[in-house]
Write a protein that holds these residues in place. Structure first.
Motif, PDB file in Angstrom:
ATOM      1  N   GLN A 272      -2.344   4.423   2.367  1.00  0.00           N
ATOM      2  CA  GLN A 272      -2.050   4.626   3.845  1.00  0.00           C
ATOM      3  C   GLN A 272      -1.749   5.823   4.363  1.00  0.00           C
ATOM      4  N   VAL A 273      -2.466   6.389   5.143  1.00  0.00           N
ATOM      5  CA  VAL A 273      -2.570   8.017   5.600  1.00  0.00           C
ATOM      6  C   VAL A 273      -2.077   8.347   6.776  1.00  0.00           C
ATOM      7  N   THR A 274      -1.090   9.038   7.019  1.00  0.00           N
ATOM      8  CA  THR A 274      -0.784   9.676   8.524  1.00  0.00           C
ATOM      9  C   THR A 274      -0.939  11.002   8.683  1.00  0.00           C
ATOM     10  N   VAL A 275      -1.772  11.551   9.526  1.00  0.00           N
ATOM     11  CA  VAL A 275      -2.094  12.860   9.662  1.00  0.00           C
ATOM     12  C   VAL A 275      -1.547  13.496  10.773  1.00  0.00           C
ATOM     13  N   LEU A 276      -0.720  14.620  10.585  1.00  0.00           N
ATOM     14  CA  LEU A 276      -0.304  15.320  11.731  1.00  0.00           C
ATOM     15  C   LEU A 276      -0.789  16.690  11.953  1.00  0.00           C
ATOM     16  N   GLU A 277      -1.573  16.811  12.846  1.00  0.00           N
ATOM     17  CA  GLU A 277      -2.206  17.852  13.536  1.00  0.00           C
ATOM     18  C   GLU A 277      -1.614  18.510  14.641  1.00  0.00           C
ATOM     19  N   ARG A 278      -1.136  19.848  14.649  1.00  0.00           N
ATOM     20  CA  ARG A 278      -0.382  20.560  15.880  1.00  0.00           C
ATOM     21  C   ARG A 278      -1.471  20.765  16.898  1.00  0.00           C
ATOM     22  N   ALA A 279      -2.725  20.969  16.716  1.00  0.00           N
ATOM     23  CA  ALA A 279      -3.663  21.197  17.921  1.00  0.00           C
ATOM     24  C   ALA A 279      -3.848  19.957  18.698  1.00  0.00           C
ATOM     25  N   PRO A 280      -4.128  20.141  20.065  1.00  0.00           N
ATOM     26  CA  PRO A 280      -4.050  18.931  20.761  1.00  0.00           C
ATOM     27  C   PRO A 280      -5.406  18.078  20.921  1.00  0.00           C
ATOM     28  N   GLU A 281      -6.415  18.548  19.939  1.00  0.00           N
ATOM     29  CA  GLU A 281      -7.719  17.500  19.375  1.00  0.00           C
ATOM     30  C   GLU A 281      -7.990  17.922  18.196  1.00  0.00           C
ATOM     31  N   LEU A 282      -8.708  17.038  17.599  1.00  0.00           N
ATOM     32  CA  LEU A 282      -9.331  17.632  16.106  1.00  0.00           C
ATOM     33  C   LEU A 282     -10.760  18.222  16.697  1.00  0.00           C
ATOM     34  N   GLY A 283     -10.932  19.299  15.530  1.00  0.00           N
ATOM     35  CA  GLY A 283     -12.244  19.975  15.601  1.00  0.00           C
ATOM     36  C   GLY A 283     -12.050  21.192  14.974  1.00  0.00           C
ATOM     37  N   GLU A 284     -12.922  22.069  14.748  1.00  0.00           N
ATOM     38  CA  GLU A 284     -13.205  23.406  14.063  1.00  0.00           C
ATOM     39  C   GLU A 284     -13.608  24.297  14.953  1.00  0.00           C
ATOM     40  N   VAL A 285     -13.342  25.517  14.831  1.00  0.00           N
ATOM     41  CA  VAL A 285     -14.068  26.799  15.331  1.00  0.00           C
ATOM     42  C   VAL A 285     -15.441  26.814  15.232  1.00  0.00           C
TER      43      VAL A 285
ATOM     44  N   MET B  16       0.664  -1.434  -0.067  1.00  0.00           N
ATOM     45  CA  MET B  16       0.031  -0.161   0.091  1.00  0.00           C
ATOM     46  C   MET B  16       0.849   1.222  -0.005  1.00  0.00           C
ATOM     47  N   ARG B  17       0.557   2.244  -0.769  1.00  0.00           N
ATOM     48  CA  ARG B  17       1.454   3.585  -0.790  1.00  0.00           C
ATOM     49  C   ARG B  17       0.926   4.224   0.464  1.00  0.00           C
ATOM     50  N   THR B  18       2.129   5.081   0.574  1.00  0.00           N
ATOM     51  CA  THR B  18       1.987   6.030   2.024  1.00  0.00           C
ATOM     52  C   THR B  18       1.915   7.341   1.673  1.00  0.00           C
ATOM     53  N   ALA B  19       1.087   8.179   2.533  1.00  0.00           N
ATOM     54  CA  ALA B  19       1.171   9.617   2.324  1.00  0.00           C
ATOM     55  C   ALA B  19       0.869  10.272   3.676  1.00  0.00           C
ATOM     56  N   ILE B  20       1.522  11.568   3.996  1.00  0.00           N
ATOM     57  CA  ILE B  20       1.317  12.367   5.000  1.00  0.00           C
ATOM     58  C   ILE B  20       0.467  13.444   4.792  1.00  0.00           C
ATOM     59  N   VAL B  21      -0.495  13.731   5.657  1.00  0.00           N
ATOM     60  CA  VAL B  21      -1.127  15.042   5.444  1.00  0.00           C
ATOM     61  C   VAL B  21      -0.873  15.962   6.690  1.00  0.00           C
ATOM     62  N   VAL B  22      -0.330  17.087   6.326  1.00  0.00           N
ATOM     63  CA  VAL B  22       0.093  17.831   7.553  1.00  0.00           C
ATOM     64  C   VAL B  22      -1.266  19.034   7.797  1.00  0.00           C
ATOM     65  N   GLY B  23      -1.824  18.834   8.872  1.00  0.00           N
ATOM     66  CA  GLY B  23      -2.959  19.691   9.057  1.00  0.00           C
ATOM     67  C   GLY B  23      -4.094  18.747   8.977  1.00  0.00           C
ATOM     68  N   ALA B  24      -5.154  18.850  10.196  1.00  0.00           N
ATOM     69  CA  ALA B  24      -6.293  18.211  10.306  1.00  0.00           C
ATOM     70  C   ALA B  24      -7.344  19.253  10.121  1.00  0.00           C
ATOM     71  N   GLY B  25      -7.405  20.434   9.452  1.00  0.00           N
ATOM     72  CA  GLY B  25      -8.670  21.186   9.269  1.00  0.00           C
ATOM     73  C   GLY B  25      -9.524  20.360   8.421  1.00  0.00           C
ATOM     74  N   ILE B  26     -10.567  21.055   7.763  1.00  0.00           N
ATOM     75  CA  ILE B  26     -11.374  20.537   6.727  1.00  0.00           C
ATOM     76  C   ILE B  26     -10.616  20.476   5.612  1.00  0.00           C
ATOM     77  N   GLY B  27      -9.757  20.986   5.064  1.00  0.00           N
ATOM     78  CA  GLY B  27      -9.039  20.592   3.927  1.00  0.00           C
ATOM     79  C   GLY B  27      -8.172  19.366   4.214  1.00  0.00           C
ATOM     80  N   GLY B  28      -7.422  19.350   5.452  1.00  0.00           N
ATOM     81  CA  GLY B  28      -7.079  18.095   5.719  1.00  0.00           C
ATOM     82  C   GLY B  28      -7.361  16.906   5.655  1.00  0.00           C
ATOM     83  N   VAL B  29      -8.515  16.747   6.479  1.00  0.00           N
ATOM     84  CA  VAL B  29      -9.197  15.542   6.883  1.00  0.00           C
ATOM     85  C   VAL B  29     -10.071  15.037   5.270  1.00  0.00           C
ATOM     86  N   THR B  30     -10.542  16.187   4.669  1.00  0.00           N
ATOM     87  CA  THR B  30     -10.928  15.729   3.258  1.00  0.00           C
ATOM     88  C   THR B  30      -9.855  15.102   2.613  1.00  0.00           C
ATOM     89  N   ALA B  31      -8.890  15.566   2.289  1.00  0.00           N
ATOM     90  CA  ALA B  31      -7.659  15.083   1.560  1.00  0.00           C
ATOM     91  C   ALA B  31      -7.294  13.643   2.052  1.00  0.00           C
TER      92      ALA B  31
END
Length: 364
Positions: free
Chosen positions: A26-39, A1-16
């Motif tokens: 296979q995807v690894t998401v790196l988010e700097r905030a302590p938890e997922l969510g939006e304003v 399986m090919r691998t990708a990293i998504v930097v950022g888990a805002g709306i664009g990041g989770v959609t990607a």
């Protein structure tokens, strides 16, 4: 399986991440905030973005959203400049930003791993892949998607000479109000200030406002700014439990290439725009849809840049232009602006009625 990293888990990041997983990665998401969510604010989702979400199997958006009213534009005293109800224009649906983020995130499957509290600080790439540094940890993948916002660390590493974000000259205020009103919403334009609102599916109202201010100014009282404006504007502000305040920036043009080697820019990291068209998050969703199409066709990543950079460059410029006109402060220019818009609205309304008449079946 090919691998990708998504930097950022805002709306664009989770959609990607959803798009990549559905393409077999296979995807690894790196988010700097302590938890997922939006304003806690509303968001308009236009038909093109809705189509992408539907293709990706994101469910529940229609039930959680409400069709925008497209009521038009008023002056601060409440007089209509453009009544858009008869124009027949394309309208977005309105949804709470956090709810949209949740619905997209629920589509993530077992091939996606999310690391929160993770700040990216470095990146190197070679012929075989990309190494991302976050603290003392290194992550390795064949592809990196940078969805880390207008002040993207990844974009800065790729294009250190790029000027990046520039201040628009105005600040935005946003809130969610629990009030009772029969007003369908729309926008009100004054001198150097604007106010808009729309009803959400749960009966609350999302509102937003802008005001000309120097960047970094101390917080001010938005209630005082709009105290003399037409109803229900004062009530909407008073009925909000909290107000978000942000200086508005966009990216300087020309935009940098969205692809460099095995690294791809998406969303605000690629084309952050002012919110005047309500297309920022939608463009990020459309980016993810374009990425999925490129990967499924087996095209070079440059095809993503060829499709998305011209389209989003136009939006960045158009949104900036709308902001310039909307934030005019000179009373003579404001009167001229309102007169031109009023005439244009009348002409557009006549054209819309003519089209509807031509499409109507002949009486028997």
């Amino acid at each position: 399986m090919r691998t990708a990293i998504v930097v950022g888990a805002g709306i664009g990041g989770v959609t990607a991440a959803v798009a990549l997983e559905q393409c077999g990665w296979q995807v690894t998401v790196l988010e700097r905030a302590p938890e997922l969510g939006e304003v806690g604010a509303g968001i308009s989702v236009w038909p093109a973005a809705l189509a992408v979400l539907d293709e990706l199997g994101v469910e529940g958006v229609a039930r959680a959203a409400r069709l925008g009213s497209g009521a038009g534009m008023r002056r601060a005293d409440g007089r209509w400049v453009v009544d858009a109800s008869a124009l027949g224009v394309e309208l977005p649906v309105m949804i709470h930003r956090a709810e949209l983020h949740r619905l997209i995130s629920e589509r993530l499957g077992s091939a996606v791993t999310i690391h929160t509290g993770t700040t990216v600080s470095g990146l190197t790439q070679d012929a075989d892949g990309v190494t991302v540094l976050a603290g003392d940890t290194q992550y390795r993948a064949e592809l990196v998607v940078a969805a880390d916002g207008i002040r993207s660390v990844v974009r800065g590493l790729l294009y250190p000479q790029y000027k990046g974000a520039r201040y628009s000259g105005y600040t935005a205020y946003r809130g969610i109000a629990e009030v009772e009103t029969l007003d369908d919403g729309g926008e009100t334009w004054g001198r150097g200030q604007r106010f808009g609102f729309a009803k959400l599916v749960d009966g609350r109202y999302y509102w937003y406002a802008t005001a000309n201010r120097p960047a970094g100014s101390e917080s001010d009282d938005v209630r005082e700014r709009f105290a003399g404006w037409h109803d229900p504007i004062p009530a909407l502000i008073a009925g909000s439990s909290g107000v978000l305040r942000n200086d508005i920036y966009d990216l300087t043009t020309p935009l940098v290439p969205f692809v460099q080697g095995r690294v791809l820019l998406l969303g605000d990291a690629a084309h952050a725009m002012t919110p005047n068209l309500g297309r920022g998050a939608c463009s990020a969703i459309e980016d993810a849809g374009a990425l999925a199409r490129v990967l499924r066709r087996g095209d070079e990543l440059s095809a993503y840049d060829a499709e998305r950079r011209p389209a989003t460059t136009k939006l960045v410029k158009r949104s900036r232009q709308v902001g310039v006109v909307g934030q005019l402060d000179n009373p003579v220019l404001c009167a001229l602006r309102d007169g031109v818009f009023g005439l244009g609205g009348k002409l557009a309304g006549l054209s819309a009625r003519r089209r509807r008449s031509e499409r109507a079946p002949a009486a028997q």
